[in-house]
Design a protein around this motif. Structure first.
Motif, short mmCIF file in Angstrom:
data_model
loop_
_atom_site.label_atom_id
_atom_site.label_comp_id
_atom_site.label_asym_id
_atom_site.label_seq_id
_atom_site.Cartn_x
_atom_site.Cartn_y
_atom_site.Cartn_z
N GLN A 141 0.83 -1.20 0.00
CA GLN A 141 0.00 0.00 0.00
C GLN A 141 0.87 1.27 0.00
O GLN A 141 0.59 2.23 -0.72
CB GLN A 141 -0.93 0.01 1.22
N LEU A 142 1.93 1.26 0.80
CA LEU A 142 2.81 2.41 0.88
C LEU A 142 3.51 2.69 -0.44
O LEU A 142 3.64 3.84 -0.86
CB LEU A 142 3.84 2.22 2.00
N LEU A 143 3.96 1.62 -1.12
CA LEU A 143 4.62 1.81 -2.41
C LEU A 143 3.68 2.49 -3.41
O LEU A 143 4.08 3.39 -4.15
CB LEU A 143 5.08 0.46 -2.97
N GLY A 144 2.43 2.08 -3.42
CA GLY A 144 1.45 2.70 -4.30
C GLY A 144 1.19 4.15 -3.94
O GLY A 144 1.06 5.01 -4.82
N LEU A 145 1.15 4.43 -2.63
CA LEU A 145 0.89 5.79 -2.18
C LEU A 145 2.07 6.72 -2.47
O LEU A 145 1.87 7.90 -2.79
CB LEU A 145 0.57 5.79 -0.69
N TYR A 146 3.31 6.20 -2.37
CA TYR A 146 4.48 7.03 -2.62
C TYR A 146 4.47 7.58 -4.05
O TYR A 146 4.93 8.69 -4.31
CB TYR A 146 5.76 6.24 -2.39
N LEU A 147 3.95 6.78 -4.98
CA LEU A 147 3.88 7.22 -6.37
C LEU A 147 2.95 8.42 -6.54
O LEU A 147 3.08 9.20 -7.49
CB LEU A 147 3.42 6.08 -7.27
N ARG A 148 2.01 8.55 -5.61
CA ARG A 148 1.05 9.66 -5.67
C ARG A 148 1.51 10.88 -4.87
O ARG A 148 0.94 11.96 -5.01
CB ARG A 148 -0.31 9.19 -5.14
N LEU A 149 2.51 10.69 -4.02
CA LEU A 149 2.90 11.79 -3.13
C LEU A 149 3.42 13.04 -3.84
O LEU A 149 3.01 14.14 -3.49
CB LEU A 149 3.96 11.30 -2.12
N PRO A 150 4.30 12.95 -4.86
CA PRO A 150 4.80 14.17 -5.49
C PRO A 150 3.69 15.04 -6.03
O PRO A 150 3.66 16.25 -5.80
CB PRO A 150 5.71 13.65 -6.61
N ALA A 151 2.74 14.42 -6.73
CA ALA A 151 1.62 15.19 -7.27
C ALA A 151 0.78 15.80 -6.16
O ALA A 151 0.32 16.94 -6.25
CB ALA A 151 0.75 14.28 -8.15
N THR A 152 0.61 15.05 -5.08
CA THR A 152 -0.18 15.54 -3.94
C THR A 152 0.49 16.76 -3.31
O THR A 152 -0.14 17.77 -3.04
CB THR A 152 -0.32 14.43 -2.88
N ILE A 153 1.81 16.67 -3.10
CA ILE A 153 2.54 17.74 -2.44
C ILE A 153 2.58 18.98 -3.34
O ILE A 153 2.40 20.12 -2.90
CB ILE A 153 3.96 17.29 -2.08
N GLU A 154 2.81 18.76 -4.66
CA GLU A 154 2.84 19.88 -5.61
C GLU A 154 1.50 20.62 -5.64
O GLU A 154 1.44 21.84 -5.63
CB GLU A 154 3.19 19.36 -7.00
N SER A 155 0.41 19.81 -5.61
CA SER A 155 -0.93 20.40 -5.63
C SER A 155 -1.17 21.21 -4.37
O SER A 155 -1.73 22.31 -4.40
CB SER A 155 -1.99 19.30 -5.78
N ALA A 156 -0.73 20.67 -3.24
CA ALA A 156 -0.93 21.36 -1.97
C ALA A 156 -0.14 22.65 -1.91
O ALA A 156 -0.54 23.63 -1.28
CB ALA A 156 -0.53 20.44 -0.81
#
Length: 313
Positions: free
Chosen positions: A296-311
């Motif tokens: 689950q964490l590996l899948g979430l890490y792939l989404r983190l950059p986009a999440t942080i950039e959006s925030a």
């Protein structure tokens, strides 16, 4: 193996001018038992009995340690532990205050040592007293039936226990878990909801109820259902902050709702807080559970950059 339930009072003594709390031998034994350190617990209970030889609580808990070691052993070694457990339970039963609890434990001991008919016969005619609750023998029978794969008989005994003690939390938890395993979530929720109203701080009941809400969301894929599931886990967290199983539930719901940062935070907390012993105690395989979290964490890490950039705008 039947799960042995240990109910103890908090007996702490404070000493020293700095207010430091020092635990006595009995309570050190309780801590060791809860951590699965049975040999260390045995030494502490024996020390407690050296000070108070007729303490039925120490004799009972000593029996639990021997019982656990018997269940983890084979052949002559197991037989020796079973004999020690039986003798300890007999000493506990000699005190009227500890008799009911010790008799129930002796029935479990008979079952675990292969004397199943004798164990069930002993329980069928019993009704518990104020010390253990009227439904305690039925609860023990339910766990025996469940161990033997007799699910309908186990359900009947859970319901008999609830007829004797309405909303009794162990009976509700056992019956609800049985219904959930059978895919009867709606029935489980119907008995959990009033019980949670009575036993607000019961972690098991809240985890079972939150799991039902989460499975509903998984089936419907509705955002509203995921929000309801998240809310149910948050209610559980409010009454049992810091529990790793609740943290994992919050992580799953947060991930489903797109809150990646919160999901990662809760997953990491869950992995740090859950010991192998705690996982096994709640029916999880530690290796499989941790592998699932890593995935689950590996899948979430792939989404983190986009999440942080959006925030960050």
């Amino acid at each position: 193996m039947i799960v042995l339930l240990l109910a103890v009072a908090l007996l702490l003594g404070a000493c020293g001018s700095d207010g430091a709390v020092v635990k006595n031998a009995y309570m050190r034994g309780v801590d060791h038992h809860d951590d699965g350190l049975y040999h260390e617990a045995i030494r502490e209970y024996q020390a407690a009995l050296g000070d108070e030889p007729e303490d039925h609580r120490a004799w009972f808990n000593l029996g639990l340690c021997y019982h656990e070691l018997a269940n983890a052993s084979e052949g002559e070694e197991a037989a020796a532990w079973f004999a020690k457990a039986g003798a300890a339970y007999e000493r506990a039963a000699a005190n009227e205050a500890g008799r009911s609890r010790a008799e129930l434990a002796r029935a479990r001991l008979l079952w675990d040592s292969g004397r199943t008919e004798e164990a069930m016969g002993m329980l069928k005619g019993m009704v518990g007293d104020d010390a253990v609750g009227a439904g305690a023998p039925a609860l023990t029978l339910a766990s025996m039936h469940l161990n033997a794969g007799r699910r309908s008989e186990a359900e009947a005994e859970y319901r008999r226990a609830l007829a004797l003690e309405e909303n009794e939390q162990t009976a509700v938890a056992g019956l609800a878990a049985l219904l959930v395993t059978a895919g009867r979530d709606a029935e489980a929720a119907a008995i959990l909801d009033p019980a949670i109203g009575t036993h607000r701080y019961n972690l098991t009941l809240r985890v079972l109820r939150a799991g039902i809400s989460e499975r509903r969301a998984e089936g419907s894929r509705s955002e509203d259902d995921w929000k309801e599931a998240l809310h149910t886990w948050e209610q559980a967290e409010a009454f049992a902050a810091g529990d790793w199983e609740i943290a994992a539930g919050l992580a799953r719901c947060s991930a489903a709702l797109g809150d990646t940062v919160r999901a990662v935070r809760y997953y990491w907390y869950a992995t740090d807080a859950a010991s192998d012993h705690a996982l096994i105690k709640r029916g999880y395989d530690p290796g499989a559970w941790r592998a699932g979290i890593r995935k689950q964490l590996l899948g979430l890490y792939l989404r983190l950059p986009a999440t942080i950039e959006s925030a960050g705008g």
